[in-house]
Enzyme design. Structure first.
Site, PDB file in Angstrom:
ATOM      1  N   ASP A 265      -4.147   2.305  -4.974  1.00 21.67           N
ATOM      2  CA  ASP A 265      -2.862   2.319  -4.257  1.00 21.67           C
ATOM      3  C   ASP A 265      -2.547   1.063  -3.452  1.00 21.67           C
ATOM      4  O   ASP A 265      -1.560   1.044  -2.743  1.00 21.67           O
ATOM      5  CB  ASP A 265      -2.744   3.582  -3.390  1.00 21.67           C
ATOM      6  N   GLU A 266      -3.358   0.015  -3.555  1.00 22.47           N
ATOM      7  CA  GLU A 266      -3.011  -1.174  -2.772  1.00 22.47           C
ATOM      8  C   GLU A 266      -3.345  -2.460  -3.515  1.00 22.47           C
ATOM      9  O   GLU A 266      -4.247  -2.496  -4.339  1.00 22.47           O
ATOM     10  CB  GLU A 266      -3.683  -1.160  -1.391  1.00 22.47           C
TER      11      GLU A 266
ATOM     12  N   ASP B 187       0.860  -1.197   0.000  1.00 25.63           N
ATOM     13  CA  ASP B 187       0.000   0.000   0.000  1.00 25.63           C
ATOM     14  C   ASP B 187       0.896   1.246   0.000  1.00 25.63           C
ATOM     15  O   ASP B 187       1.803   1.359   0.826  1.00 25.63           O
ATOM     16  CB  ASP B 187      -0.863  -0.049   1.280  1.00 25.63           C
TER      17      ASP B 187
END
Ligand code: TTP
Ligand code: MG
Length: 368
Positions: free
Chosen positions: A114-115, A19
């Site tokens: 983002d992860e 992340d």
């Protein structure tokens, strides 16, 4: 902690959760170096009732967090630097990082821009351990994108995701096989996926604050408190989570369902639940840039009869409101039956290709 001697045994899966740290804010600091070391937020203008999307770690020392009103953020830190969101850049960074992940293993499940989870079980050799893979991953992301990610390494999705949050920013947390319970035990109950603020309050009122205190309850207690989710919640408390890492291509639908605490026939309550579930599904679709043509509503009545109703539309849906409109319409048609319900689910399937979806998402974001 040395990480080179932590070898995951063959009987376990090796899952990495990665992340970005303060994703939007870090991209701004990277691209505008004069912002380095400063309290930076990305989000809408305070005069337009904007909210904080992302806060740099410097801003967090003032108590600023994602989702708080921008006006409050300025009150907490008058010298705050606000940048408007540049979604196109964030999407392009996201696509680059996912390419880096996929160069390590094809088994990558992105959860949002983002992860992602990576199943690196098959990458393991006697020399290359999952923690070493995770370190190499962090280095590559830094070398190629000048951004930091935090990673968790564990034997399941649940454990690796919790672990990646433990040493943020720019950190790595490894949970060795067999130590999952020990790792989870002191953590607050809301660290478990699916335990939100309301459930946490209820558990706290029973004197249960940590995962360890929850894990000692027996299965019937879990079933009476979490309904059909009881078994999986209990397993997660014990560090067991069999959910596989699912890539985009394998995934055919997104859905969310809930068992009601008390069965209900109240249209207002049922509608509210449908809106909440549609929102869960909408967030999943939007964050992955996926749109679907079929919306499905699942209802289980108090006498355990399950019906599903679905509608396909020509214009694919992605946003929570679009899904809710259809799901509520499907619900309204069932309400004539005057049934009382114990479970409700909303799902979307019939995805168009990812490329088309990302174009669509861009248009929608630009429309805001
Ligand atoms: P997060 O990973 O939750 O947050 P983050 O990357 O900013 O910070 P960290 O992981 O270090 O705690 O979310 C990723 C991005 O998603 C975030 O940069 C902005 C966006 N986002 C919102 O727009 N609104 C929100 O409420 C949240 C939580 C995130
Ligand atoms: Mg993040």
């Amino acid at each position: 902690m040395p990480t080179d001697d932590l070898r995951l045994s063959e009987q376990y899966k090796a899952i990495i959760h990665a992340d970005f740290d303060a994703f939007y804010a870090s991209v701004e600091q990277r691209d505008y170096p004069e912002l380095n070391g400063k309290p930076v937020v990305v989000g809408g203008k305070p005069e337009n009732r904007g909210v904080v999307a992302s806060a740099s770690y410097e801003a967090r020392t003032f108590g600023i967090r994602s989702a708080i009103p921008m006006s409050r953020a300025y009150r907490l830190c008058p010298q705050l630097v606000r940048r408007p969101a540049r979604f196109e850049i964030y999407r392009s960074v996201s696509s680059k990082v996912m390419d880096i992940f996929r160069s390590i293993t094809p088994l990558v499940e992105s959860l949002s821009l983002d992860e992602a989870y990576l199943d690196v079980t098959e990458c393991e050799t006697s020399e290359i351990t999952p923690p070493l893979i995770a370190q190499a991953l962090r280095k590559r992301v830094w070398d190629e994108l000048s951004l930091t990610i935090s990673v968790g390494v564990g034997t399941s999705k649940c454990v690796s995701k919790i672990a990646s949050d433990m040493n943020k920013p720019d950190g790595i947390t490894v949970v060795r096989p067999g130590t999952e319970r020990q790792f989870l035990s002191p953590l607050p109950v809301q660290s478990i996926w699916g335990i939100g603020p309301k459930t946490m309050e209820r558990l706290n009122s029973y004197g249960i604050n940590t995962i360890g205190e929850l894990a000692i309850r027996d299965i019937s207690w879990f079933e009476s408190n979490f309904g059909s989710n009881g078994r999986s919640v209990r397993n997660m408390c014990l560090g067991e989570d069999p959910r596989p890492v699912i890539t985009h291509r394998q995934r055919k639908s997104f859905s969310s369902e809930t068992t009601l605490v008390d069965d209900s026939e109240d249209p207002e309550i049922l509608r509210e639940i449908v809106i909440r579930l549609s929102n869960d599904v909408g967030v999943s679709l939007s964050s992955r840039g996926v749109r679907g043509k079929t919306v499905k509503l699942k209802l289980r009545s108090s006498d355990f009869v399950t019906v599903t109703r679905q509608r396909s539309v020509t214009e694919p849906v992605q946003l929570s409101s679009e899904i809710a409109d259809i799901a509520i319409d499907l619900l309204s048609q069932e309400l004539n039956q005057k049934n009382s319900y114990r479970l409700i689910g909303v799902g979307v399937s019939g995805f168009d290709s990812l490329e088309n979806s990302q174009d669509a998402m861009q248009l929608r974001l630009e429309g805001f």
